[in-house]
Design an enzyme around this catalytic site. Structure first.
Site, PDB file in Angstrom:
ATOM      1  N   THR A  26      35.081 -29.641  38.735  1.00  0.00           N
ATOM      2  CA  THR A  26      33.792 -30.326  38.627  1.00  0.00           C
ATOM      3  C   THR A  26      32.890 -29.567  37.657  1.00  0.00           C
ATOM      4  O   THR A  26      33.094 -28.370  37.423  1.00  0.00           O
ATOM      5  CB  THR A  26      33.092 -30.410  39.996  1.00  0.00           C
ATOM      6  OG1 THR A  26      32.800 -29.077  40.464  1.00  0.00           O
ATOM      7  CG2 THR A  26      33.968 -31.128  41.015  1.00  0.00           C
ATOM      8  N   THR A  49      35.886 -29.007  44.915  1.00  0.00           N
ATOM      9  CA  THR A  49      34.610 -29.150  44.210  1.00  0.00           C
ATOM     10  C   THR A  49      34.063 -27.777  43.833  1.00  0.00           C
ATOM     11  O   THR A  49      33.251 -27.657  42.912  1.00  0.00           O
ATOM     12  CB  THR A  49      33.590 -29.914  45.080  1.00  0.00           C
ATOM     13  OG1 THR A  49      32.450 -30.248  44.296  1.00  0.00           O
ATOM     14  CG2 THR A  49      33.132 -29.094  46.267  1.00  0.00           C
ATOM     15  N   ASP A  81      29.720 -30.492  46.922  1.00  0.00           N
ATOM     16  CA  ASP A  81      29.290 -31.881  47.079  1.00  0.00           C
ATOM     17  C   ASP A  81      30.529 -32.771  46.983  1.00  0.00           C
ATOM     18  O   ASP A  81      31.655 -32.282  47.100  1.00  0.00           O
ATOM     19  CB  ASP A  81      28.232 -32.252  46.032  1.00  0.00           C
ATOM     20  CG  ASP A  81      28.697 -32.016  44.599  1.00  0.00           C
ATOM     21  OD1 ASP A  81      29.931 -31.948  44.364  1.00  0.00           O
ATOM     22  OD2 ASP A  81      27.841 -31.912  43.700  1.00  0.00           O
ATOM     23  N   HIS A 116      43.818 -19.318  53.048  1.00  0.00           N
ATOM     24  CA  HIS A 116      45.181 -18.811  52.891  1.00  0.00           C
ATOM     25  C   HIS A 116      45.610 -17.950  54.073  1.00  0.00           C
ATOM     26  O   HIS A 116      46.806 -17.825  54.333  1.00  0.00           O
ATOM     27  CB  HIS A 116      45.303 -18.052  51.574  1.00  0.00           C
ATOM     28  CG  HIS A 116      45.433 -18.950  50.389  1.00  0.00           C
ATOM     29  ND1 HIS A 116      46.252 -18.677  49.308  1.00  0.00           N
ATOM     30  CD2 HIS A 116      44.865 -20.151  50.117  1.00  0.00           C
ATOM     31  CE1 HIS A 116      46.168 -19.660  48.429  1.00  0.00           C
ATOM     32  NE2 HIS A 116      45.325 -20.567  48.898  1.00  0.00           N
TER      33      HIS A 116
END
Length: 372
Positions: free
Chosen positions: A295, A263, A302, A133
């Site tokens: 996830t 992820t 990953d 950001h």
């Protein structure tokens, strides 16, 4: 309606202390150590605002904490005030000038301290978000520094920190405050990017080819206007992503690769307006419970983000409109399919894209940067 908390600190930086201090709060600040949402919500939510009128001197802030007069008149507890004063310390420290540069030895030592922080606080997602950001405000069409935005440390100033897209990032400043105080020879801009890259690597992601030596923006007047960061649910997600990332000088491959960082982390509805309050993956730790992750293993970097979006089998996992777009848009889909099938390819492209993002808009001293 979810409630969003933001900070507003009113006062002239590096000015003498005023004679009075007024502190108000309409909602308690909630500190969390593991959270992330790169994309801000376009939906509305109520906001609680904390306002302070005080000197930007860190020593003055510390004296206020122990002041009997403040203790008797303030409506905040000492704990809540300390959260505000952390942000104050980031605003009050004299910024680096173009004649200064981060110290290589301090950068190396700070990296080790960040690793220790990550191992105890599980704050990988929010540190990634902090670096993104700060850098993601870059506008390639503006040549002047620091007006062009980018990785210049301006996110430490309250005027930018209170942007809706940055809700919750005061917690990231809380986390790295002690490291910044310990290593004064590191610019804020470098520290934000060092923390972000280290978090990716410590979560199992690729090594990012980083360089340092970023010069800090000097004051709040150097902060970009609100609205340069992407939304989570725009009317045309693919078009919106291109508008935002093309403005930074990035391309479709960069967009999809960088999206894969989801992820890590969770979306919290009280900050962004998106996601569930908790799921089977987030109802317990590590870190503060709650939110909805992209996830199942939301502290592991990953390629599962791409696999989960493609398969769409679990309602407890979050898919934002901008996430879905990477498999709906024909150009984005080429890369999304590739990364879902080949984690090595994802890691390779992600490392390049992350390094590129971290350098956007930065003024380096020395010009070639510092490699540690």
């Amino acid at each position: 309606m979810a409630e969003r908390v933001s900070l507003t600190l009113n006062g002239t930086l590096l000015s003498p202390p005023p004679t009075t201090t007024t502190t108000t709060m309409s909602s308690s600040l909630r500190s969390t150590t593991a959270a992330s949402l790169l994309l801000r919500s376009s939906s509305s939510s109520s906001r609680s605002t904390l306002t302070l009128s005080a000197s930007s001197s860190l020593s003055f802030v510390r004296s206020l904490v122990s002041s009997p007069r403040l203790s008797s008149s303030s409506s905040l507890s000492q704990k809540k005030y300390r959260i505000a004063s952390v942000n104050r310390s980031f605003n009050s420290t004299t910024a680096a000038t173009k004649s200064s540069s981060s110290d290589p030895d301090q950068l190396k030592n700070a990296r080790e301290d960040i690793k220790e922080l990550l191992s105890t606080k599980f704050c990988h997602p929010i540190l990634v978000r902090l670096g993104w950001h700060d850098a993601g405000t870059y506008n390639k069409n503006i040549k002047e520094w620091p007006q062009r935005g980018g990785a210049n440390g301006s996110l430490r100033f309250d005027i930018e920190l209170k942007h809706a897209a940055n809700a919750g990032l005061v917690n990231a400043l809380n986390l790295i405050k002690d490291i910044k105080e310990k290593y004064s020879g590191i610019s804020y801009a470098d520290l934000f990017q060092l923390a972000s890259a280290t978090a990716i690597e410590e979560a199992g992601g690729p090594k990012i080819p980083m360089k340092y030596g970023r010069v800090d923006a000097s004051g709040p007047e150097d902060c970009p206007e609100e609205g340069r960061l992407p939304d989570a649910g725009p009317p045309s997600p693919a078009t919106h992503l291109r508008e935002v990332f093309y403005r930074m000088g990035l391309d479709d491959k960069d967009i999809v690769a960088l999206s894969g960082a989801h992820t890590l982390g969770r979306s919290r509805p009280e900050r962004s307006g998106w996601g569930k309050p908790e799921t089977k993956y987030t109802k317990e730790g590590p870190g503060a419970p709650g939110g909805q992750s992209w996830t199942p293993e939301w502290l592991k970097f990953d390629n599962s983000y791409f696999k989960e979006i493609k398969e769409k089998r679990d309602e407890d996992l979050l898919v934002l409109p901008t996430d879905a777009a990477i498999f709906e848009d024909s150009s984005f889909k080429v890369y999304a399919e590739k990364y879902a099938a080949d984690q090595d390819a994802f890691f390779k492209d992600y490392a390049v894209a992350h390094a590129k993002l971290s350098n956007l808009g930065a003024e380096f001293n020395p010009p070639e940067g510092i490699v540690i």
